[in-house]
Enzyme design. Structure first.
Site, PDB file in Angstrom:
ATOM      1  N   ASP A   1      22.583  15.643  31.202  1.00  0.00           N
ATOM      2  CA  ASP A   1      23.590  16.210  32.093  1.00  0.00           C
ATOM      3  C   ASP A   1      24.780  15.270  32.111  1.00  0.00           C
ATOM      4  O   ASP A   1      24.616  14.050  32.009  1.00  0.00           O
ATOM      5  CB  ASP A   1      23.027  16.366  33.510  1.00  0.00           C
ATOM      6  CG  ASP A   1      21.997  17.478  33.620  1.00  0.00           C
ATOM      7  OD1 ASP A   1      22.063  18.425  32.812  1.00  0.00           O
ATOM      8  OD2 ASP A   1      21.146  17.409  34.514  1.00  0.00           O
TER       9      ASP A   1
ATOM     10  N   ASP B   1      23.604  24.546  31.358  1.00  0.00           N
ATOM     11  CA  ASP B   1      23.420  24.947  32.761  1.00  0.00           C
ATOM     12  C   ASP B   1      24.507  25.918  33.196  1.00  0.00           C
ATOM     13  O   ASP B   1      24.244  26.896  33.898  1.00  0.00           O
ATOM     14  CB  ASP B   1      23.434  23.730  33.679  1.00  0.00           C
ATOM     15  CG  ASP B   1      22.300  22.768  33.411  1.00  0.00           C
ATOM     16  OD1 ASP B   1      21.247  23.206  32.912  1.00  0.00           O
ATOM     17  OD2 ASP B   1      22.466  21.567  33.688  1.00  0.00           O
TER      18      ASP B   1
END
Length: 176
Positions: A127, A141
């Site tokens: 991330d 995402d």
């Protein structure tokens, strides 16, 4: 009026094209971010509202379920299988886009879970997009979120996701 089979095939190609684009962009950004930013300080994009900060996430959104990484791997695999099955009988172009985003995002995060450390289908997802007071996410995402959001809107509007016979196939063929 176009042949229903041709329309379904075109929507399937669209789903695969959207999925491939989402997957490629996600994978490319993760490779670049890991190579250039991992282990370094954050990079400000929009002040402190949006920064790039590399973070490995073994869990789900907001770091939940870090001890159950294998469950998320199985869920992502199930999503991929279901979307592939749906791709053969798509009833509308918007559903092709929604499912393409979902498939591309699921494949992006699944790739991390399979191939990143520690391996064995328990890898941590990379991330790097940190939105202040919200979460640290990646482009997979965002693709999943947008695909799910579009699917919710389509569901509330009553747009059929699949169907190759009857009225839904004709409606899907007119829409294509």
């Amino acid at each position: 009026m176009p042949d229903v089979t041709t329309s379904v095939r075109r929507r399937a190609y669209l789903l695969w094209a959207v999925a491939a684009l989402a997957y490629a962009v996600d994978l490319g950004t993760k490779l670049a971010v890991v190579a250039k930013l991992e282990g370094r300080t954050t990079v400000s994009v929009l002040g402190d509202w949006l920064v790039l900060r590399v973070q490995r996430n073994p869990g789900a959104a907001f770091g939940m379920g870090a001890a159950t990484t294998i469950v998320f791997t199985l869920v992502a695999t199930a999503v991929v299988v279901v979307v592939i099955r749906y791709s053969r009988r798509l009833a509308s172009t918007p559903w092709a886009v929604a499912l393409g985003l979902l498939l591309g995002g699921a494949l992006g995060n699944l790739t991390d879970r399979v191939f990143r450390t520690p391996g064995d289908f328990q890898g941590a997802v990379v991330d790097f997009i940190a939105v202040r007071d919200f979460s640290v996410m990646n482009l997979a995402d965002w693709a999943i979120t947008c695909g799910c959001g579009l699917a919710v809107v389509l569901s509330f509007r009553g747009a059929p996701a699949t169907g190759t016979t009857g009225a839904s196939a004709e409606a899907g063929a007119r829409e294509a």
